[in-house]
Design a protein around this motif. Structure first.
Motif, PDB file in Angstrom:
ATOM      1  N   GLU A  49       0.828  -1.316   0.033  1.00 52.61           N
ATOM      2  CA  GLU A  49       0.062   0.046   0.137  1.00 52.61           C
ATOM      3  C   GLU A  49       0.932   1.140   0.009  1.00 52.61           C
ATOM      4  O   GLU A  49       0.681   2.255  -0.428  1.00 52.61           O
ATOM      5  N   CYS A  53       0.766   3.960  -3.090  1.00 51.62           N
ATOM      6  CA  CYS A  53       0.337   5.149  -2.634  1.00 51.62           C
ATOM      7  C   CYS A  53       1.444   6.322  -2.287  1.00 51.62           C
ATOM      8  O   CYS A  53       1.072   7.629  -1.962  1.00 51.62           O
ATOM      9  N   ASN A  54       2.600   6.066  -2.685  1.00 50.85           N
ATOM     10  CA  ASN A  54       3.797   6.967  -2.397  1.00 50.85           C
ATOM     11  C   ASN A  54       3.536   8.373  -3.174  1.00 50.85           C
ATOM     12  O   ASN A  54       3.662   9.332  -2.457  1.00 50.85           O
ATOM     13  N   SER A  56       1.072   9.863  -4.090  1.00 52.38           N
ATOM     14  CA  SER A  56      -0.160  10.738  -3.806  1.00 52.38           C
ATOM     15  C   SER A  56       0.086  11.469  -2.577  1.00 52.38           C
ATOM     16  O   SER A  56      -0.402  12.458  -2.002  1.00 52.38           O
ATOM     17  N   LEU A  78      -5.336   5.303   4.744  1.00 53.15           N
ATOM     18  CA  LEU A  78      -5.364   5.998   3.680  1.00 53.15           C
ATOM     19  C   LEU A  78      -7.064   6.575   3.033  1.00 53.15           C
ATOM     20  O   LEU A  78      -7.011   7.669   2.415  1.00 53.15           O
TER      21      LEU A  78
END
Length: 92
Positions: A49, A53-54, A56, A78
């Motif tokens: 995850e 998602c890094n 964003s 998140l």
């Protein structure tokens, strides 16, 4: 919905506490292996995850704090991050 995400965070932290206790003082024979396996799998999912998602998180005020929370509670953090505002496209 906020209550659901907060409850998920609390339960995930309790799970990490169980894993930590298991590492320091192992449970009975078959149970300690299962707890270690579940902890390793959850850590792997949270790392995945974090990698996905890094990008964003780069515009956030404290991205390292967000990364650390994603590492501990994963999707429950998140879901509490507001979506970035998308500018309106001009209409033709």
């Amino acid at each position: 919905m906020k209550v659901f995400w907060a409850l998920g965070k609390v339960l995930t932290c309790l799970f990490w506490l169980v894993v930590l206790v298991n590492v320091l003082d192992p449970f009975i024979k078959p149970l300690h292996l299962l707890v270690n396996l579940a902890g390793a799998l959850l850590l792997l999912v949270h790392l995945l995850e974090l990698v996905l998602c890094n990008a964003s998180l780069k515009g956030r005020a404290r991205p390292w704090r967000d990364r650390l929370q994603i590492l501990f509670v994963g999707i429950f953090h998140l879901q509490t991050i507001p979506a970035p505002a998308v500018p309106e496209a001009p209409h033709a």
